[in-house]
Write a protein that holds these residues in place. Structure first.
Motif, short mmCIF file in Angstrom:
data_model
loop_
_atom_site.label_atom_id
_atom_site.label_comp_id
_atom_site.label_asym_id
_atom_site.label_seq_id
_atom_site.Cartn_x
_atom_site.Cartn_y
_atom_site.Cartn_z
N GLU A 195 3.66 2.07 2.20
CA GLU A 195 3.73 0.64 2.54
C GLU A 195 2.69 -0.16 1.77
O GLU A 195 2.94 -1.27 1.32
N MET A 196 1.50 0.42 1.60
CA MET A 196 0.46 -0.26 0.83
C MET A 196 0.90 -0.40 -0.63
O MET A 196 0.70 -1.45 -1.25
N ARG A 197 1.53 0.63 -1.15
CA ARG A 197 2.01 0.59 -2.53
C ARG A 197 3.09 -0.48 -2.68
O ARG A 197 3.09 -1.27 -3.64
N ALA A 198 4.02 -0.52 -1.73
CA ALA A 198 5.11 -1.50 -1.80
C ALA A 198 4.57 -2.92 -1.67
O ALA A 198 5.04 -3.84 -2.36
N THR A 199 3.59 -3.11 -0.80
CA THR A 199 3.01 -4.45 -0.62
C THR A 199 2.29 -4.90 -1.88
O THR A 199 2.42 -6.05 -2.33
N LEU A 200 1.51 -4.00 -2.48
CA LEU A 200 0.80 -4.35 -3.71
C LEU A 200 1.78 -4.66 -4.83
O LEU A 200 1.55 -5.56 -5.65
N ALA A 201 2.90 -3.93 -4.86
CA ALA A 201 3.91 -4.14 -5.91
C ALA A 201 4.77 -5.37 -5.65
O ALA A 201 5.54 -5.79 -6.52
N VAL A 210 3.73 -5.60 4.49
CA VAL A 210 3.23 -4.92 5.68
C VAL A 210 1.71 -4.76 5.68
O VAL A 210 1.05 -5.00 6.69
N SER A 211 1.14 -4.39 4.55
CA SER A 211 -0.29 -4.08 4.49
C SER A 211 -1.11 -5.34 4.20
O SER A 211 -0.97 -5.95 3.14
N SER A 212 -1.98 -5.70 5.13
CA SER A 212 -2.79 -6.91 4.94
C SER A 212 -3.78 -6.74 3.79
O SER A 212 -4.02 -7.68 3.02
N GLU A 213 -4.36 -5.54 3.67
CA GLU A 213 -5.33 -5.31 2.59
C GLU A 213 -4.65 -5.36 1.22
O GLU A 213 -5.18 -5.95 0.26
N PHE A 236 -10.65 -5.64 -3.89
CA PHE A 236 -10.27 -4.30 -4.35
C PHE A 236 -10.97 -3.24 -3.50
O PHE A 236 -10.36 -2.23 -3.13
N TYR A 237 -12.24 -3.48 -3.17
CA TYR A 237 -12.96 -2.51 -2.35
C TYR A 237 -12.31 -2.37 -0.97
O TYR A 237 -12.14 -1.24 -0.48
N ARG A 238 -11.96 -3.49 -0.33
CA ARG A 238 -11.35 -3.41 1.00
C ARG A 238 -10.02 -2.67 0.94
O ARG A 238 -9.69 -1.91 1.86
N PHE A 239 -9.26 -2.90 -0.11
CA PHE A 239 -8.00 -2.19 -0.30
C PHE A 239 -8.26 -0.69 -0.44
O PHE A 239 -7.62 0.14 0.22
N ALA A 240 -9.23 -0.34 -1.29
CA ALA A 240 -9.55 1.07 -1.51
C ALA A 240 -10.10 1.71 -0.25
O ALA A 240 -9.75 2.86 0.08
N ARG A 241 -10.97 1.01 0.48
CA ARG A 241 -11.55 1.55 1.71
C ARG A 241 -10.46 1.83 2.74
O ARG A 241 -10.45 2.87 3.40
#
Length: 279
Positions: free
Chosen positions: A64-70, A75-78, A37-42
């Motif tokens: 893209e980060m939102r779409a990847t988490l959902a 696209v987003s590795s974190e 979670f920290y790496r994602f937030a950072r």
């Protein structure tokens, strides 16, 4: 330059934060999901703060980060790493998605109207972090109100410490505009090398309001069943109280507010002992 999480990376890590992140106090099985979670937030924070690209490009990366988490993109590795962690632990992406709302706001808004506006920002930028850590540990959601107060306090303290740097580097002001006006200060005061008396009174007033948040979270550690997490929370609270008190007497534009490592260690030891004796 095109924005992405890699090119936006600040190089800042969890050991550079004001407060402990996934410290050795936590059980080993809980540290990895907290660090995910920290790496994602950072990564998201660094994208939002990237002053070399326009807001539209930064928002596209956060989308893209939102779409990847959902789960609708990879696209987003974190975000992908956090999504996998959530799946393994049976946790919801809600807290990560809430956090992205704050960083998206950072790309669109660079001023804070009043205290309520600031706390609303904390609702997305800080409170999801505490809630996530509690969920990882299987703690009751009855702890959320105290956690929210502590997390909001930590966020406000960080904003006050960095008020000059945030203004000079990215033209972002979290200090409420109505408080500046009330005390006869103006935004450009944040760009000076030394705070004016008016700006000092603003910082003191906001630190005093933060005292209320810290008072509301004073019993938070005692509500936590996991003893190791309770000790970490007690330490974080003690560090926050100390930093907030410093903001009342030190000028963050010209003086050091952050704890030195020996100072932080001393406060941590006292808080840990007090919490363990209290148990």
């Amino acid at each position: 330059m095109t924005a992405d999480a890699a090119t936006s990376a600040s190089g800042k890590g969890h050991k550079d934060e004001n407060f402990p992140v996934a410290s050795v106090l936590l059980k080993a099985e809980h540290r990895a999901p907290v660090m995910a979670f920290y790496r994602f937030a950072r990564a998201a924070d660094d994208v939002a703060d990237n002053a070399t690209v326009d807001a539209g490009e930064r928002l596209a990366v956060l989308t893209e980060m939102r779409a990847t988490l959902a789960g609708t993109s990879d696209v987003s590795s974190e975000a992908r790493a956090l999504r996998e962690t959530l799946s393994e632990r049976g946790l919801s992406p809600r807290h990560g998605l809430d956090l992205l709302t704050a960083f998206e706001r950072d790309c669109r808004v660079n001023r804070c109207r009043d205290w309520d506006d600031l706390i609303d920002y904390c609702r997305y930028s800080a409170m999801p972090v505490g809630r996530y850590v509690l969920d990882v540990h299987g703690e009751s959601r009855d702890c959320w109100p105290a956690s929210d107060s502590l997390c909001a306090a930590l966020q406000v303290i960080n904003h006050l410490q960095d008020c000059g740097k945030d203004y000079r580097a990215i033209d972002r002001v979290y200090v409420p505009l109505d408080t500046l006006a009330k005390h006869g200060a103006v935004v450009r005061d944040l760009g000076a090398s030394v705070a004016t008396p008016q700006l000092r009174s603003v910082i003191v007033a906001l630190a005093e309001r933060t005292d209320d948040l810290l008072a509301r979270s004073a019993g938070f550690a005692s509500q936590i069943k996991d003893r190791r997490l309770a000790v970490e929370v007690a330490i974080i609270h003690r560090l926050a109280v100390s930093l907030n008190n410093r903001l009342k007497t030190r000028d963050p534009l010209s003086e050091r507010v952050h704890h030195s490592k020996p100072e932080a260690l001393g406060l941590a030891v006292m808080a840990a002992l007090s919490q363990m004796v209290g148990r």
